[in-house]
Write a protein that holds these residues in place. Structure first.
Motif, short mmCIF file in Angstrom:
data_model
loop_
_atom_site.label_atom_id
_atom_site.label_comp_id
_atom_site.label_asym_id
_atom_site.label_seq_id
_atom_site.Cartn_x
_atom_site.Cartn_y
_atom_site.Cartn_z
N LEU A 15 0.53 -1.43 0.15
CA LEU A 15 -0.17 -0.28 -0.40
C LEU A 15 0.83 1.21 0.41
N ALA A 16 1.79 1.48 0.50
CA ALA A 16 2.29 3.17 0.72
C ALA A 16 3.67 2.77 -0.31
N MET A 17 3.62 1.25 -0.90
CA MET A 17 4.46 2.22 -2.60
C MET A 17 3.56 1.99 -3.15
N ARG A 18 2.36 1.82 -3.26
CA ARG A 18 1.67 2.51 -4.94
C ARG A 18 0.40 3.85 -3.85
N CYS A 19 0.38 3.57 -2.82
CA CYS A 19 -0.01 5.31 -2.74
C CYS A 19 1.54 6.43 -2.74
N GLY A 20 1.99 6.08 -2.58
CA GLY A 20 3.16 7.55 -2.96
C GLY A 20 3.52 8.00 -4.03
N LEU A 37 -2.60 7.80 7.29
CA LEU A 37 -2.80 6.81 7.94
C LEU A 37 -1.95 5.64 7.59
N THR A 38 -1.36 4.50 6.49
CA THR A 38 0.10 3.56 6.08
C THR A 38 0.80 3.81 6.98
N ALA A 39 1.58 5.45 6.76
CA ALA A 39 2.75 5.59 7.66
C ALA A 39 2.66 5.17 8.98
N GLU A 40 1.31 5.54 10.29
CA GLU A 40 0.63 5.31 10.64
C GLU A 40 0.62 4.16 11.54
N MET A 41 0.23 2.95 10.47
CA MET A 41 0.11 1.68 10.77
C MET A 41 1.40 1.20 11.05
N ILE A 42 1.66 1.83 9.86
CA ILE A 42 3.89 1.22 10.20
C ILE A 42 4.27 1.43 10.85
N VAL A 43 3.95 2.74 11.60
CA VAL A 43 5.02 3.57 13.11
C VAL A 43 4.63 1.98 14.47
N ALA A 44 2.97 2.16 14.10
CA ALA A 44 2.59 0.79 15.64
C ALA A 44 2.48 -0.15 15.23
N ARG A 65 10.50 4.75 2.24
CA ARG A 65 11.29 6.40 1.60
C ARG A 65 10.70 6.28 0.49
N VAL A 66 9.40 6.00 0.32
CA VAL A 66 8.02 6.38 -0.54
C VAL A 66 7.61 7.01 0.07
N LEU A 67 6.71 6.44 1.35
CA LEU A 67 6.87 7.90 2.64
C LEU A 67 7.09 8.72 2.71
N LEU A 68 8.54 9.39 2.60
CA LEU A 68 9.12 10.01 3.16
C LEU A 68 8.85 11.66 2.25
N ASP A 69 8.89 10.69 0.60
CA ASP A 69 8.53 11.87 -0.52
C ASP A 69 7.50 12.81 -0.27
N SER A 70 6.30 11.50 0.40
CA SER A 70 5.39 12.46 0.60
C SER A 70 4.97 14.35 1.13
N PRO A 71 4.20 15.11 0.53
CA PRO A 71 3.91 15.62 0.68
C PRO A 71 3.12 16.28 2.44
N GLU A 72 2.40 15.05 2.67
CA GLU A 72 1.89 15.89 4.06
C GLU A 72 2.98 15.13 5.16
N ALA A 73 2.69 16.31 5.38
CA ALA A 73 3.71 16.76 7.89
C ALA A 73 3.33 15.48 8.27
N ALA A 74 2.42 15.25 8.02
CA ALA A 74 2.04 13.80 9.29
C ALA A 74 3.13 12.31 8.61
N ALA A 75 2.26 12.53 7.10
CA ALA A 75 3.07 10.73 6.98
C ALA A 75 4.49 11.28 6.94
N GLU A 81 9.50 8.33 12.13
CA GLU A 81 9.77 8.06 13.33
C GLU A 81 9.29 6.10 13.17
N ALA A 82 8.91 5.51 12.11
CA ALA A 82 9.33 4.17 11.87
C ALA A 82 10.41 4.25 11.26
N VAL A 83 11.54 4.61 10.48
CA VAL A 83 12.82 4.62 10.08
C VAL A 83 13.81 4.61 11.45
N ALA A 84 13.11 5.35 12.42
CA ALA A 84 13.91 5.25 13.75
C ALA A 84 13.68 3.81 14.43
N LEU A 85 12.98 3.64 14.40
CA LEU A 85 12.59 2.42 15.62
C LEU A 85 12.63 0.97 14.68
#
Length: 100
Positions: A15-20, A37-44, A65-75, A81-85
Motif C-alpha cells: 500500500l505504501a509503495m502504491r500510494c506514494g 494512515l499507512t505511515a501511522e499503521m507502519i509506526v504502530a 522511503r516512498v512515504l518520506l517523499d510525500s507532501p503531508e507533514a504527518a506522513a 519515526e518508523a525508520v528510527a524505530l
C-alpha cells in the motif's frame, strides 16, 4: 500467527509503495490521507517486536522511503519515526542504508 503477521506487513508495504505515486487529479486529498494512515499503521507495527523483522523482510525501508517523499507533514513525521524505530536494531541498519 506468523502468516497473519506476514500478510499484514506485506499489505502495508504494498500500500505504501502504491500510494506514494502521484494521484490522479481530484484524488490528491484521498491519496494524502492514505499515505498518512499507512505511515501511522507502519509506526504502530514497528513499535512491536513481533512485527519488526517481518516489516524489514517485506521491504519496509523502501516503502518508508516512498512515504518520506510525500507532501503531508504527518506522513513524513510518522515515516521518520518508523525508520528510527527499525534502525534501532543494528542488524537492520544495512537494509536502511540500501533503501536510501
Amino acid at each position: 500467527s506468523a502468516l497473519l503477521v506476514s500478510g499484514i506487513c506485506d499489505c502495508l508495504v504494498s500500500l505504501a509503495m502504491r500510494c506514494g505515486k502521484a494521484a490522479p487529479e481530484g484524488h490528491k486529498k484521498g491519496a494524502g490521507l492514505v499515505r498518512e494512515l499507512t505511515a501511522e499503521m507502519i509506526v504502530a507495527l514497528a513499535r512491536t517486536e513481533t512485527f519488526q523483522p517481518t516489516l524489514v523482510a517485506k521491504g519496509a525501508f523502501a516503502a518508508l522511503r516512498v512515504l518520506l517523499d510525500s507532501p503531508e507533514a504527518a506522513a513524513l513525521e510518522q515515516s521518520g519515526e518508523a525508520v528510527a524505530l527499525l534502525c534501532s536494531k543494528d542488524a537492520w541498519k544495512k537494509e536502511a542504508r540500501e533503501a536510501g
